[in-house]
Design an enzyme around this catalytic site. Structure first.
Site, PDB file in Angstrom:
ATOM      1  CE  LYS A  87     -41.787 -18.414   5.183  1.00  0.00           C
ATOM      2  NZ  LYS A  87     -42.208 -19.836   6.264  1.00  0.00           N
ATOM      3  NE  ARG A  88     -45.458  -9.941   4.229  1.00  0.00           N
ATOM      4  CZ  ARG A  88     -46.774 -10.363   4.422  1.00  0.00           C
ATOM      5  NH1 ARG A  88     -46.907 -11.527   5.309  1.00  0.00           N
ATOM      6  NH2 ARG A  88     -47.785  -9.521   4.389  1.00  0.00           N
TER       7      ARG A  88
END
Length: 494
Positions: free
Chosen positions: A253-254
């Site tokens: 998700k980063r």
RNA sequence: GUCCCCUUCGUCUAGUGGCCCAGGACACUGGGUUUUCAUCCCAGCAACAGGGGUUCGACUCCCCUAGGGGACGCCA
């Protein structure tokens, strides 16, 4: 024997694209073979699992039309379908395993294990349980259990030789037993770990084909061991490749929006997203790019899946989604669009934000552009407002993202409190701290209230926009990232 | 660090020893259609990681190297 496949997500966080990807192939294969597709909720991590997350996962899979034949909500003949409701099964099997010598009780403290791991890492060894409790006599074990001493159950692993199993996508895989840890099977809270519940449940639920992510390959020997101890028939194994970020690392998700709901909220059509996921590692025999779920189930051949991790490329997804939109009859498109726009849970919020600053409806759209659509491209000048340096701005954008990451209740007031707090501990005036955030999120210097905007945009979209603003300023090098990590840790710990 | 997996255009992929001086798609570039834009159509750019074998012949088989990824938790 009838084919049975399953997907077993753990309800810890927002529904992940990877779950949809795995579910898709499991379901498509079961359907092709006239079998059943099962949804099992792996809520064995009592700390991180939540009911909300389970609900979200079910909803997300339903949105994608990946429904199941048996599952926690609809039941089935081999239920229940939540790990937390099957505890007696694991207990019974763990005991049987201990009796058979396949597992043992371990009383080692967390401190001892931490120390052991540190020592092994220092020596350059692979961290592994050292077999400390292996020699305990049955009576001593019983005595200590009776005295209420905290304990776990560990898998007994051979100390030499190799474990060989077959992955039907890759072929034969051999892993030395030396490499396999004496995995905890039952935690001190009495809950099973994945390895125990997955193997027991897959057997009990009559699963015939396991399609799961590649990250499980290295724990296969543990599963083989458990199956052997019980004399069970092992399933056909298919390890699907891992979806990747642009830099080839495991999709995270980063670096990428990974939430299914993010794609739903951006206005992707579920059938387009599914189609795109199906092209990750798989291709139609005639190489067609656009195909329906029905066509997939007709043509799917699991052995033709590529083992190589595909990069998730949003640009191609966009193209494909455009194809689906163009193919929709006007009437249906209208229905779909208005349900997307109107059913937004955020509409209420947006309306209340607008109320104070609107005199006519025709003023609405120019104000909410960045909330319901793409934001304007960011002007670097706008981002850089005195007295902040470029470094300050990058830090603010990054720290804002980190702050939002930690928010438990996604509401504007909570968001406000958290961001103000971050500004304070970083020693910025709130006004200065907030300015670049407005620009990053809206593409404008003047926008609707920030915290409300963030609530409406949601975590993933906010994160994506902050990240893209950082990129405009030249991005963050690994070195810089490390420094920010350190500073962040120091600030948030004090 | 140890073990395992992977390696065709920037990206998704076709290719299972000769059909491949490697095909399709996205992206990109150029052109056409369109009052604009988009769509659509046409064209172009662009890859078998490297080195050894095996073979009459290797993108395809074997070995080595390199690179990438994953696993090494009382998370899944």
């Amino acid at each position: 024997m009838s084919v049975r496949t399953r997907v077993a997500p753990s309800p810890t966080g927002t529904p992940h694209l990877g779950t949809a990807y795995i579910a898709l192939f499991n379901k498509a294969y079961a359907e092709q073979q006239g079998g059943d597709f099962i949804l099992r909720i792996e809520d064995s991590d009592t700390v991180r699992s939540s009911k909300q997350s389970e609900v979200d996962i079910l909803d997300a899979l339903k949105w994608l039309d990946l429904d199941w034949d048996e599952g926690p909500d609809i039941g089935g003949s081999r239920g229940p379908y939540r790990v937390s409701e099957r505890l007696t099964h694991y207990e019974a099997h763990a005991n049987e395993l201990i009796q058979a010598g396949g597992a043992f009780t371990c009383f080692c403290s967390q401190e001892r294990l931490d120390e052991l791991r540190r020592e092994q890492q220092r020596q350059g060894e692979t961290p592994k349980y050292d077999g400390h409790c292996l020699a305990l006599s049955e009576s001593e074990v019983q005595r200590r259990i009776d005295e209420g001493e905290s304990h776990v159950v560990r898998l007994r692993v051979p100390d030499s030789g190799d474990c060989t199993f077959t992955d039907r996508i890759r072929g034969e895989i051999t892993i030395p037993w030396q490499q396999v840890d004496m995995q905890v099977l039952v935690k001190s809270d009495g809950f099973p770990t994945y390895h125990l519940c997955a193997t027991v449940d897959d057997h009990l639920m009559g699963i015939t084909h396991i399609l799961r992510g590649e990250e499980w390959i290295s724990s296969c020997p543990k599963h083989v061991l458990i199956y052997d101890y019980f004399g069970w028939q092992f399933q056909e194994l298919f390890h699907l490749p891992l979806l990747r970020n642009k830099d080839q690392s495991k999709m995270s998700k980063r670096k990428n929006p990974t939430g299914i709901n993010y794609y739903r909220d951006r206005g992707y059509l579920p059938e387009a997203l599914l189609n795109y996921l199906a092209t990750m590692g798989w291709s139609m025999p005639d190489e067609s790019e656009q195909f329906s779920y029905a066509q997939l189930t007709e043509k799917l051949d699991l052995t033709r899946i590529s083992p190589r991790g595909p990069v998730f490329d949003v640009e191609k997804l966009d193209w494909l989604n455009g194809c689906y939109i163009r193919d929709l009859p006007d009437e249906e498109l209208r229905t779909r669009f208005s349900s997307w726009a109107g059913n937004s849970a955020n509409l209420e919020k947006i309306v209340s934000m607008l109320k104070e600053r609107t005199e006519r409806f025709d003023q609405v759209l120019t104000q909410v552009d960045y909330l319901i659509g793409e934001r304007k491209p960011i002007d670097k000048e706008d981002l850089m407002q005195p007295p902040l340096s470029e470094e300050d701005v990058v830090k603010i954008l990054d720290f804002a993202a980190r702050t939002l990451e930690c928010i438990t209740t996604w509401r504007s007031d909570e968001i406000g409190v958290a961001l103000r707090h971050t500004a304070e501990i970083c020693d910025y005036k709130v006004r200065d701290f907030v300015a670049p955030l407005f620009v990053a999120l809206s593409g404008r210097k003047v926008a609707l209230p920030l915290f409300d905007s963030i609530e409406v945009l949601g975590l993933e979209l906010t994160r994506a926009r902050l990240r893209s603003a950082i990129d405009i300023l030249g991005g963050i090098s690994n070195k810089k990232l490390k420094r920010l990590d350190k500073e962040w840790t120091t600030l948030t710990q004090s």
